[in-house]
Design an enzyme around this catalytic site. Structure first.
Site, PDB file in Angstrom:
ATOM      1  N   ASP A  73       0.949  -1.112   0.030  1.00 22.90           N
ATOM      2  CA  ASP A  73      -0.232  -0.056  -0.087  1.00 22.90           C
ATOM      3  C   ASP A  73       0.652   1.167   0.129  1.00 22.90           C
ATOM      4  OD1 ASP A  73       0.708  -0.717   2.636  1.00 22.90           O
ATOM      5  OD2 ASP A  73      -0.705   0.742   3.562  1.00 22.90           O
ATOM      6  N   GLU A 139      -0.150  -0.827   6.066  1.00 22.48           N
ATOM      7  CA  GLU A 139       0.965  -0.234   6.954  1.00 22.48           C
ATOM      8  C   GLU A 139       0.921   1.252   6.846  1.00 22.48           C
ATOM      9  OE1 GLU A 139       5.006   1.286   7.861  1.00 22.48           O
ATOM     10  OE2 GLU A 139       3.654   1.763   5.990  1.00 22.48           O
TER      11      GLU A 139
END
Length: 386
Positions: A73, A139
């Site tokens: 991500d 994250e």
């Protein structure tokens, strides 16, 4: 030899702004399956947070188990018109690959994949141990349905790695100059002081919360928590927001609120920091009255992977490839290593931090290939001579 460049280009093309998977985990799973990895997609949910997809892919079943960990991500690109190249284009210009996540941290993932593939091919699949990739899509977000839950699942399966390397950007001025062997702890506090609204011409009829909040913030900001340790900088508190929500100049507000962030070394815990703030709040309340509420969140404990054989594997690999003797550091913010450290020794090594989260994020091809070579050397050293 496996070239990490086209892998990174394809990963950048996957639009994976947290929590979107965008096809990135599917791409990793597909490419690594061709190398003999077995992938398991893990989707986790929790009320109040978005569902997140994760991937655990592993080659082999024996010990020792070495894990590369990271996240697919990325943060939003911002105004795409301000980019010289499309943030999801993966274009090459003047020897660098452009795109969101090029450094943080799709570049490291491409290097993971290429290094593991070449290592396995060079050994013809014959080595004592196993290699895994633990990749999350959570994250850059709340980090609730990502690495921390994958680790719980791995523990239930009896498949916790023996050692882990997280590919976060760690280097400063040149590739190889820094390895992270720990991180400071971090926590946020929201401090709310409640009073009674009134006209500023008649302050005796109101209960002004602002002086109480200011007094408390002053006490917190000027208190020296410690002098640091051999491995860690001194702990510190930063005031990040003060708000009274008052558009008028002649009204004493009913409430004043502040946000603070504390970065602390292992001399403290989140609990001890919280107790200190509460104690200071009670002291101000005893002297000035009023109602003070402290709420804590965003907590990550400090951790340290002590220098030793595992750290030496990475240190020597960096020096062999780059000729640089890396510093062992605990600086910077937090990463998912804060979860992994509860299960196995973990270090962080990746590209320079230049351009991360910025417009025109990019990584030179030479640096990307260098990272791949370092990761491959780490595997060679970790698993020993064939």
């Amino acid at each position: 030899m496996t070239d990490p460049v086209p892998i990174l280009q394809r990963l950048i093309a996957c639009q994976t702004v947290t929590p979107e998977e965008g096809g990135a985990l599917g791409l990793v799973e597909e490419l690594m399956r061709e190398k003999g990895f077995r992938g398991e997609r893990l989707k986790f949910s929790e009320t109040g947070t978005p569902d997140v997809e994760n991937l655990f892919a592993v080659y082999g079943t024996d010990a020792p188990h070495f894990c590369f960990a990271g996240h697919t991500d990325v943060v939003p690109p911002g105004d795409e018109k301000s980019w010289r190249h499309s943030p999801f284009g993966g274009e090459i210009d003047n020897g660098a690959i452009y795109g969101r996540g090029a450094r943080d941290m799709k570049g490291s993932i491409a290097a993971f994949m290429a290094a593991a593939s070449d290592f396995i091919e060079a050994r013809k699949g014959a080595f004592q141990g196993s290699i895994s990739l633990l990749l999350t899509g959570d994250e850059e977000g709340p980090a609730i349905n990502g690495t921390v839950k994958v680790l719980t699942w791995l523990e239930e399966q009896g498949r916790i790695p023996d050692h882990c390397l997280v590919g976060e950007p760690t280097c400063d001025e040149r590739l190889g100059d820094m390895i992270k062997i720990g991180r400071r702890g971090s926590m946020n506090a929201t401090i709310t002081v409640k009073g009674r609204q009134g006209h500023s011409a008649y302050p005796q009829l109101a209960d002004n919360p602002i002086p109480k909040l200011v007094r408390l913030l002053d006490r917190l900001a000027h208190h020296r928590l410690d002098e640091g340790t051999h491995q860690f900088e001194p702990s510190h508190l930063a005031i990040t927001s003060v708000d009274v929500g008052n558009p008028a100049t002649n009204i004493i507000p009913a409430k004043a609120q502040a946000q603070v962030n504390i970065r602390f070394n292992p001399l403290h815990t989140a609990d001890s920091i919280g107790q200190w703030i509460e104690k200071e709040a009670q002291s101000v309340k005893a002297k000035m009255g009023g109602e003070i509420e402290c709420l804590f969140g965003g907590t990550a404990e400090a951790f340290l992977t002590s220098p030793g054989a595992f750290v030496d594997v990475a240190r020597k690999a960096v020096h062999k490839v780059t000729g640089v003797e890396p510093r062992l550091s605990t600086s910077g913010g937090t990463s998912d290593a804060r979860f992994i450290t509860n299960y196995c020794p973990v270090i962080e090594f990746g590209p320079r931090s230049a351009t991360i989260h910025q417009v025109d994020e990019c990584i030179p091809i030479e640096e990307l290939v260098g990272i791949k070579d370092i990761y491959q050397e780490v595997l060679q050293s970790y698993f020993g001579s064939p």
